[in-house]
Design a protein around this motif. Structure first.
Motif, PDB file in Angstrom:
ATOM      1  N   ALA A 141      -3.576   2.413   9.464  1.00 25.42           N
ATOM      2  CA  ALA A 141      -3.224   1.201   8.720  1.00 25.42           C
ATOM      3  C   ALA A 141      -3.459   1.391   7.217  1.00 25.42           C
ATOM      4  CB  ALA A 141      -4.043   0.026   9.234  1.00 25.42           C
ATOM      5  N   LEU A 142      -2.589   0.753   6.440  1.00 26.62           N
ATOM      6  CA  LEU A 142      -2.680   0.723   4.981  1.00 26.62           C
ATOM      7  C   LEU A 142      -2.523   2.110   4.347  1.00 26.62           C
ATOM      8  CD1 LEU A 142      -5.601  -1.850   4.567  1.00 26.62           C
ATOM      9  CD2 LEU A 142      -3.139  -2.279   4.718  1.00 26.62           C
ATOM     10  N   SER A 143      -1.779   2.971   5.019  1.00 18.24           N
ATOM     11  CA  SER A 143      -1.483   4.294   4.474  1.00 18.24           C
ATOM     12  C   SER A 143      -0.631   4.161   3.216  1.00 18.24           C
ATOM     13  CB  SER A 143      -0.740   5.130   5.520  1.00 18.24           C
ATOM     14  OG  SER A 143      -0.160   6.269   4.932  1.00 18.24           O
ATOM     15  N   ASP A 144      -0.783   5.118   2.295  1.00 15.34           N
ATOM     16  CA  ASP A 144       0.041   5.099   1.079  1.00 15.34           C
ATOM     17  C   ASP A 144       1.357   5.829   1.272  1.00 15.34           C
ATOM     18  OD1 ASP A 144      -0.840   7.691   1.261  1.00 15.34           O
ATOM     19  OD2 ASP A 144      -1.631   7.805  -0.788  1.00 15.34           O
ATOM     20  N   LYS A 145       1.617   6.304   2.511  1.00 19.08           N
ATOM     21  CA  LYS A 145       2.735   7.222   2.711  1.00 19.08           C
ATOM     22  C   LYS A 145       3.942   6.607   3.416  1.00 19.08           C
ATOM     23  CE  LYS A 145       3.636  11.896   4.445  1.00 19.08           C
ATOM     24  NZ  LYS A 145       3.096  13.040   5.210  1.00 19.08           N
ATOM     25  N   HIS A 152       0.794  -1.225   0.000  1.00 19.22           N
ATOM     26  CA  HIS A 152       0.000   0.000   0.000  1.00 19.22           C
ATOM     27  C   HIS A 152       0.826   1.275   0.000  1.00 19.22           C
ATOM     28  CE1 HIS A 152       0.893   0.084   4.349  1.00 19.22           C
ATOM     29  NE2 HIS A 152       0.628  -1.214   4.324  1.00 19.22           N
ATOM     30  N   ILE A 153       2.102   1.221   0.380  1.00 19.64           N
ATOM     31  CA  ILE A 153       2.936   2.425   0.398  1.00 19.64           C
ATOM     32  C   ILE A 153       3.377   2.738  -1.031  1.00 19.64           C
ATOM     33  CG2 ILE A 153       5.102   3.442   1.188  1.00 19.64           C
ATOM     34  CD1 ILE A 153       4.788   1.883   3.782  1.00 19.64           C
ATOM     35  N   THR A 154       2.986   3.918  -1.511  1.00 20.92           N
ATOM     36  CA  THR A 154       3.263   4.263  -2.907  1.00 20.92           C
ATOM     37  C   THR A 154       4.381   5.288  -3.074  1.00 20.92           C
ATOM     38  OG1 THR A 154       1.507   5.940  -2.869  1.00 20.92           O
ATOM     39  CG2 THR A 154       0.919   3.729  -3.642  1.00 20.92           C
ATOM     40  N   ARG A 155       4.769   5.983  -2.002  1.00 23.83           N
ATOM     41  CA  ARG A 155       5.942   6.851  -2.111  1.00 23.83           C
ATOM     42  C   ARG A 155       7.156   5.985  -2.413  1.00 23.83           C
ATOM     43  NH1 ARG A 155       6.749  12.484   0.534  1.00 23.83           N
ATOM     44  NH2 ARG A 155       8.878  11.907  -0.043  1.00 23.83           N
TER      45      ARG A 155
END
Length: 483
Positions: A198-202, A76-79
């Motif tokens: 939870a499940l942050s994209d950061k 889920h982390i997109t950075r």
């Protein structure tokens, strides 16, 4: 001309922390080294640009991010920079507690930059180990980005000791195997907030309630370090997001936890009662750092590329005059990346518009293997290259910061003019007896392409104990006055 600075410098208003000696300037290693560390070329450039005291910024403090590592099934982390590997692998949990193995090859990128910096700066480099989150298997959510409810504790009730052991094991390994001894450690980062879900994209993050939860964690970390003979590693805390939250956090700790902390670390994203926090730290006989801040804002009047630089300069001056801390630490020096390929399946944001507000001091171009500097970089250098470790910070005016070095008979003034007109200023230096001293001005203004970048202006001599000068519009000027 308008006299926008008119102040009297007094050693009675100098920093009360660390014996009055400034410890220096720094940056978090969260997350830019994790992104650039695969490349020796970029890592070596970064070490020189940001840490070399002669050719770069001369930063001397690193806050090293000890990653928790997320569940390997999560994506889920997109950075591209903030998926920081943890060292703990093969976890299990039974009636006897938590068990895991270590992969010491993890986190190679961040560690590569650390080693390049250590080689560049030398033995006086200060390294603090800090954590954003425990390993995922120690959390209630099973995710190192935070709890399902961002306002609830995410470390499991039975995992405080396990998490402390993990951090202490990492500190011990860094010292024994890689020759990097952490000066201090903290297990929490902006803990009493509702940012970490939870499940942050950061990124990673973990909520700890103020009071008992934070107190138990602080004492557990102290015990784990002591068990490994790492008694000289200081415990700092609690790195809350803003000044008033930091005051509440320290006041809410148990007496035992408060005694365990040697230094108060605060972030200053949310401004508040700076004087109140300074006096609180003094009342508990604690050292004080401003350990993290940055922002995407601008100051000045039609300042163009200097807008972000002037904002940073004003922020440094406000923090230091208000807190008189023993150190000032930027969030991260590189916050943006250029790459046609992206990284780990995610895309980079590219270079921001340097005429507006942005985070960081530079952009890493992974295609050309170059670090692209901004005027914020040169703004930072107007402070960090000339106010050095062992100088004494003196409280000054709204647009000026001052430091004094008694042994070198050196006074440094950094002044900001964030208007679009020339401004005059007057500073009373009567206490310093510097009549006849040489004045060396250094200035940053304009743009990357056509501006002044630490431009050495014509020197002069201080003929009286009153210092008067004129400041260029939308500029930052440092005056080194030495007898």
């Amino acid at each position: 001309m308008i006299a926008f600075i008119d102040c009297h410098l007094s050693l009675k208003k100098c920093s009360p922390f660390n014996g009055g000696k400034f410890e220096g300037w720094g940056t978090s290693f969260c997350w830019w080294p994790n992104r650039i560390g695969y490349s020796d070329e970029l890592s070596e450039q970064a070490a020189k640009l940001f840490f070399d005291p002669k050719e770069g910024l001369g930063l001397n403090i690193i806050r090293y991010n000890i990653g928790g590592g997320d569940d390997p099934t999560h994506h889920h982390i997109t950075r591209t920079d903030s998926m920081v590997p943890g060292y703990a692998i093969n976890p299990s949990h039974d009636a006897n507690g938590y068990h895991w193995s270590y992969d010491w090859n993890a986190d190679q990128n961040q560690r590569n930059v650390l080693m390049k910096v250590a080689e560049c700066y030398g033995k006086d480099l200060i390294v603090e180990g800090f954590s954003n989150s425990p390993p995922y298997f120690m959390t209630n959510s099973g995710c190192s980005s935070g709890s399902v409810n961002a306002g609830e504790n995410n470390l499991r009730e039975d995992a405080y000791g396990a998490f402390a052991s993990y951090l202490a094991d990492v500190a011990q390994h860094f010292s024994k195997e890689w020759g990097i001894h952490f000066q201090s450690m903290t297990a929490m980062n902006e803990p009493d907030t509702e940012y970490w879900h939870a499940l942050s994209d950061k990124q990673e993050g973990c909520h700890f309630d103020s009071g008992e939860s934070q107190s138990v964690m602080i004492i557990a970390l102290r015990n784990a370090l002591d068990e490994r003979g790492l008694n000289d590693i200081l415990i700092s805390g609690t790195d809350e997001t803003g000044i008033d939250c930091q005051i509440n956090s320290i006041n809410s700790l148990s007496e035992a936890a408060r005694e365990t902390i040697t230094r108060i670390d605060t972030h200053s994203y949310l401004e508040g009662d700076n004087e109140g926090l300074r006096k609180l730290a003094q009342s508990y006989y604690k050292n004080l750092w401003m350990s993290e801040v940055d922002g995407g804002d601008t100051s000045g009047c039609n300042a163009g590329e200097m807008g972000a630089a002037l904002w940073l300069a004003n922020k440094i001056i406000s923090d230091i005059n208000g807190l008189l801390p023993a150190a000032w630490v930027l969030w991260q020096v590189i916050d943006n990346h250029i790459s046609s390929d992206g990284y780990m399946g995610n895309k980079d944001n590219g270079k921001p518009d340097y005429t507006g507000g942005y985070w960081g001091l530079a952009t890493a171009d992974h295609d050309s293997k170059k670090i692209i500097l901004s005027m914020k970089y040169y703004a930072m250098g107007q402070f960090s290259r000339y106010i050095r470790p062992n100088d004494t910070i003196i409280q000054a005016g709204k647009h000026v910061i001052a430091s004094w070095n008694q042994e070198e008979r050196k006074l440094v003034l950094v002044m900001v003019n964030d208007t679009n007109e020339k401004q005059s200023c007057r500073v009373d230096l009567d206490e310093f007896a510097l009549k006849g001293a040489k004045i060396c001005p250094i200035r940053t203004s304009g743009s990357i392409e056509n501006g002044e970048h630490w431009n050495q202006l014509e020197s002069s001599v201080l003929t009286e104990n009153i210092f008067e000068t004129e400041l260029k519009e939308n500029s930052i000027t440092t005056f080194v006055i030495r007898k």
